[in-house]
Design an enzyme around this catalytic site. Structure first.
Site, PDB file in Angstrom:
ATOM      1  N   CYS A   2       1.301  11.386  -5.677  1.00 47.54           N
ATOM      2  CA  CYS A   2       1.732  12.401  -6.877  1.00 47.54           C
ATOM      3  C   CYS A   2       1.578  13.867  -6.365  1.00 47.54           C
ATOM      4  O   CYS A   2       0.451  14.097  -5.940  1.00 47.54           O
ATOM      5  CB  CYS A   2       1.121  12.191  -8.211  1.00 47.54           C
ATOM      6  N   ARG A  27       4.829  13.018  -1.271  1.00 50.18           N
ATOM      7  CA  ARG A  27       3.528  12.213  -2.027  1.00 50.18           C
ATOM      8  C   ARG A  27       4.071  11.420  -3.236  1.00 50.18           C
ATOM      9  O   ARG A  27       3.294  10.787  -3.705  1.00 50.18           O
ATOM     10  CB  ARG A  27       2.736  13.417  -2.877  1.00 50.18           C
ATOM     11  N   TRP A  75       4.420   9.409  -8.185  1.00 51.46           N
ATOM     12  CA  TRP A  75       4.363   7.934  -7.441  1.00 51.46           C
ATOM     13  C   TRP A  75       3.903   6.904  -8.509  1.00 51.46           C
ATOM     14  O   TRP A  75       2.372   7.175  -8.909  1.00 51.46           O
ATOM     15  CB  TRP A  75       3.365   8.068  -6.236  1.00 51.46           C
ATOM     16  N   ASN A  99      -2.620  13.650 -10.995  1.00 54.09           N
ATOM     17  CA  ASN A  99      -2.574  12.624 -10.008  1.00 54.09           C
ATOM     18  C   ASN A  99      -3.946  11.931  -9.761  1.00 54.09           C
ATOM     19  O   ASN A  99      -4.880  12.417  -9.956  1.00 54.09           O
ATOM     20  CB  ASN A  99      -2.464  13.515  -8.532  1.00 54.09           C
ATOM     21  N   GLY A 100      -3.783  10.511  -9.830  1.00 48.30           N
ATOM     22  CA  GLY A 100      -4.990   9.759  -9.864  1.00 48.30           C
ATOM     23  C   GLY A 100      -4.861   8.651 -10.980  1.00 48.30           C
ATOM     24  O   GLY A 100      -3.555   8.335 -11.410  1.00 48.30           O
ATOM     25  N   GLU A 480       1.643  -2.627  14.388  1.00 53.79           N
ATOM     26  CA  GLU A 480       2.384  -1.121  13.987  1.00 53.79           C
ATOM     27  C   GLU A 480       3.871  -1.286  13.864  1.00 53.79           C
ATOM     28  O   GLU A 480       4.403  -0.931  13.106  1.00 53.79           O
ATOM     29  CB  GLU A 480       1.852  -0.111  14.821  1.00 53.79           C
ATOM     30  N   LYS A 484       6.163  -0.884  10.681  1.00 54.47           N
ATOM     31  CA  LYS A 484       7.121   0.331  10.577  1.00 54.47           C
ATOM     32  C   LYS A 484       8.329  -0.236  10.086  1.00 54.47           C
ATOM     33  O   LYS A 484       9.381   0.291   9.518  1.00 54.47           O
ATOM     34  CB  LYS A 484       7.356   1.038  12.123  1.00 54.47           C
ATOM     35  N   GLU A 487       8.623  -1.274   6.342  1.00 61.62           N
ATOM     36  CA  GLU A 487       8.367  -0.103   5.407  1.00 61.62           C
ATOM     37  C   GLU A 487       9.470   0.626   5.271  1.00 61.62           C
ATOM     38  O   GLU A 487      10.009   1.213   4.166  1.00 61.62           O
ATOM     39  CB  GLU A 487       7.102   0.866   5.529  1.00 61.62           C
ATOM     40  N   HIS A 503      -0.893 -21.415  17.618  1.00 58.48           N
ATOM     41  CA  HIS A 503      -1.618 -21.870  16.510  1.00 58.48           C
ATOM     42  C   HIS A 503      -1.044 -21.856  15.143  1.00 58.48           C
ATOM     43  O   HIS A 503      -1.782 -21.918  13.982  1.00 58.48           O
ATOM     44  CB  HIS A 503      -2.889 -21.029  16.430  1.00 58.48           C
ATOM     45  N   LYS A 603       3.253   9.355   0.744  1.00 59.73           N
ATOM     46  CA  LYS A 603       2.609   9.619   1.907  1.00 59.73           C
ATOM     47  C   LYS A 603       1.031   9.502   1.990  1.00 59.73           C
ATOM     48  O   LYS A 603       0.198   8.904   2.673  1.00 59.73           O
ATOM     49  CB  LYS A 603       3.103  10.926   2.522  1.00 59.73           C
TER      50      LYS A 603
HETATM   51  C1  F6R Z   1       2.565   3.841   7.602  1.00 59.19           C
HETATM   52  C2  F6R Z   1       1.593   4.974   6.764  1.00 59.19           C
HETATM   53  C3  F6R Z   1       0.298   4.379   6.080  1.00 59.19           C
HETATM   54  C4  F6R Z   1      -0.650   5.125   6.472  1.00 59.19           C
HETATM   55  C5  F6R Z   1      -1.904   4.916   5.580  1.00 59.19           C
HETATM   56  C6  F6R Z   1      -3.068   5.727   5.609  1.00 59.19           C
HETATM   57  O1  F6R Z   1       3.610   4.191   8.362  1.00 59.19           O
HETATM   58  O2  F6R Z   1       1.738   5.983   7.097  1.00 59.19           O
HETATM   59  O3  F6R Z   1       0.226   3.031   6.378  1.00 59.19           O
HETATM   60  O4  F6R Z   1      -0.904   5.083   7.794  1.00 59.19           O
HETATM   61  O5  F6R Z   1      -1.423   4.706   4.078  1.00 59.19           O
HETATM   62  O6  F6R Z   1      -2.683   6.952   5.538  1.00 59.19           O
HETATM   63  P1  F6R Z   1      -3.753   8.046   6.228  1.00 59.19           P
HETATM   64  O7  F6R Z   1      -3.638   8.055   7.869  1.00 59.19           O
HETATM   65  O8  F6R Z   1      -3.067   9.511   5.494  1.00 59.19           O
HETATM   66  O9  F6R Z   1      -5.037   7.678   5.778  1.00 59.19           O
END
Ligand code: F6R
Length: 608
Positions: A2, A27, A75, A99-100, A480, A484, A487, A503, A603
């Site tokens: 948010c 956000r 969000w 926000n929260g 990772e 990617k 998501e 396994h 984000k």
């Molecule tokens: C995936 C991604 C998330 C962040 C996670 C932690 O592409 O961006 O998995 O890595 O939410 O966020 P930060 O790094 O801001 O603590």
């Protein structure tokens, strides 16, 4: 999570609030809204479900006027992402953006409903407006009503509020979620972060935990949790006022992938002295040589950076290293003997779980080091020491350049700790620094494979499941890669340690499951190739990501091979991150998903 912006200004605020919301859209983008005081008196608001363009459209149909206003991009936590549930929430007396999460909202809602308040939404935020209204109805003035309401709230929040008939007052508060105060000429601002206010001012005060702020056009009064008036430092934000744009790229994510050679160069430039071939960390407030135990905590992509660092710190510095995801660590009551080093990795520096884990580690007597991308973030301010990743603002929700910059910082830290502990000599330090210094140029070469990777995307886009395999430090890169893909393309993907396949997961393999094998030549190459053979023997369709040497010897049976430049084994995770980023990007484009703002995500994750 948010985004919040508030302006108490001299001119119409809505266009500038909209610009701030655009900067904050990373956000959350489930819905958005703005409230102002029409004619300086009555609360008026427009809200719209979905992205900001919908709110823009609404504002074109029915414009909103006023020189004081608050805006929000959401969000969703409590309540579906509908217009009804969109912020600002309001009664005729007060409007609030939040926000929260308000954890005691059910109790408050019951209490207020019993007292006759009518609720229109499913949100926790609406309880705040009714709570404030109840205090206003009891005769308290807005300042006192806000203060009284804040005392009743449990949970995490950043808030901005405006009041009916109060055209020279805005109140903000922070507990658990970040909030910044901005100073203008005869204007004042509130924002979730400095980026939100970059088009308005660089003069910023970061609110501390528990702070409340009362803004008028000519200044602000700050109060701490105990209600004492306090003075907080004013800083100049480093973020530039220009809107961060995509340049010639179709998406922020692609732009950010392509920025990696530059930002890795910048980050390494702050930590390596190339002439002397050594790591030059800023001075630490504790002795690195005296550390014998390291705990690394992070979430998501940042956690995978921590997993890579575990290999580096164990192998090079011979340290005892534990890595955990913050949401588990914060509640598992880990035993942390005093004097250990706890490292927190975060792009935003605001992730709620990571911040809570940081506080736990602090209470256990650990030295706290944060590796963050956003300067002046909460984690930075609560740490003994910070190392910055110089990735610049990362707008795409899927982290790319921040991840590789985290790896660059962690690699430097591992070398420095290895040297400090006498595990490597200067010659080895020089060799490792040289390997790191080569990374930006090799990354630029990897980007030349973009077309070849794009050519694989249509086929992968048809898959229901994709498996990524790697060993050693390439195992976290496999995880990772899978994250990617999940998501942004919504394809189910898993990253596995290649040796673990037999396994259980190998049962998943058939001709419909693409397997991405990440295998630079080196100590573990042959072993990974054996695991690849096991997959091929079961009709698995392998995309083999290796280097020129690996491609020469073992690419025959793979359906496709991407041959990356040769590079020292120590730094391969930085390089191999790029093809998996590009693959997920092109698959998402092939599927037509919203690459930069994938569904359900945001984000900066400031809720737990
Ligand atoms: C995936 C991604 C998330 C962040 C996670 C932690 O592409 O961006 O998995 O890595 O939410 O966020 P930060 O790094 O801001 O603590």
């Amino acid at each position: 999570m948010c985004g919040i912006i508030g302006i108490i200004g001299k001119e119409e605020v809505v266009p500038r609030i909209m610009e701030g919301l655009k900067r904050l859209e990373y956000r959350g983008y489930d819905s958005a809204g703005i409230a102002t005081l029409y004619d300086g008196k009555k609360i008026d608001r427009r809200r719209a479900q979905g992205k900001l363009v919908n709110l823009e459209e609404r504002l074109r149909e029915i414009p909103l006027l006023g020189t004081i206003g608050i805006g929000h991009t959401r969000w969703a936590t409590h309540g579906a992402p509908t217009e009804q549930n969109a912020h600002p929430h309001a009664t005729p007396r007060v409007a609030v953006v939040h926000n929260g999460i308000i954890e005691n909202f059910r109790d408050l809602r019951e209490e207020l409903s019993a007292a006759g308040h009518q609720f229109e939404t499913e949100t926790d935020t609406e309880t705040i407006v009714h709570l404030i209204t109840s205090f206003l109805d009891q005769g308290l003035d807005p300042r006192a009503a806000a203060e009284a309401a804040l005392k009743r709230l449990e949970g995490a929040f950043a808030l901005a509020m405006i009041f009916d008939g109060e055209e020279d007052l805005m109140i903000g508060a922070r507990r658990g979620s970040p909030l910044v105060l901005g100073y203008g000429e005869g204007e004042m601002y509130l924002g979730s972060d400095a980026i939100a206010l970059a088009h308005l001012t660089r003069k910023i005060t970061y609110l501390e935990e528990g702070d409340r702020v009362e803004l008028t056009r000519n200044g602000a009064r700050l109060f701490d949790e105990a209600g004492r008036e306090v003075i907080r430092p004013v800083t100049m934000a480093t973020i530039s006022g220009g809107m961060i744009d995509k340049g010639n790229y179709r998406h922020f994510m692609l732009k950010e992938i392509y920025e990696q050679p530059t930002v890795i160069g910048q980050t390494l430039g702050t930590l390596i002295d190339p002439l002397q071939g050594k790591i030059t960390l800023p001075e630490f407030p504790f002795d690195l040589a005296g550390i014998d135990r390291v705990t690394i905590i992070a979430c998501g992509t940042s956690y995978y950076a921590g997993m890579v660092a575990k290999y580096w710190l164990e192998q090079k510095a011979r340290l005892n290293v534990e890595v955990d995801i913050a949401s588990e660590f914060r509640y598992r009551e880990a035993v942390m003997p005093k004097g250990g080093l706890a490292i927190f990795i975060s792009q935003s520096g605001e992730t709620a779980d990571t911040l809570a884990a940081l506080r736990y580690a602090q209470a256990q007597g650990q030295h706290i080091l944060s590796i963050v991308n956003v300067p002046q973030s909460s984690m930075e301010r609560e740490s003994d020491m910070v190392l910055h990743t110089h990735a610049g603002p990362e707008v795409g929700v899927a982290s790319t350049k921040a991840f590789t910059c985290q790896l660059a910082v962690l690699a430097c830290l591992a070398i420095a700790m290895a040297k400090a502990r006498g595990q490597i000599d200067h010659g080895e330090e020089e060799r490792l620094c040289q390997a790191l210094t080569e990374v930006p140029a090799r990354m630029a070469e990897v980007l030349n494979h973009d077309e070849a990777i794009q050519a694989l995307a249509d086929d992968v886009a048809k898959a229901r499941d994709v498996i990524y395999l790697g060993r050693g430090p390439e195992y976290p890169i496999a995880m990772e890669g899978a994250l990617k893909l999940k998501e942004i393309s919504y394809i189910h993907a898993e990253g596995y340690a290649a040796g673990e396949m037999k396994h259980g997961p190998i049962a998943l393999i058939d001709e419909n499951v693409p397997i991405i094998v990440i295998a630079p030549t080196g100590r573990l190459f042959e072993k990974t190739v054996s695991n690849m053979q096991e997959v091929i023997a079961r009709k698995g369709r392998v995309i083999f990501i290796t280097d020129e040497q690996g491609a020469k010897t073992d690419s025959e049976e793979a359906e496709a091979t991407i041959a990356l430049p040769m590079l020292d084994e120590f730094v391969t995770p930085l390089l191999y991150a790029i093809p998996v980023q590009l693959l997920s990007y092109h698959v998402a484009v092939a599927k037509g998903t919203d690459v930069d703002q994938p569904r359900n995500l945001a984000k900066s994750v400031t809720v737990e």
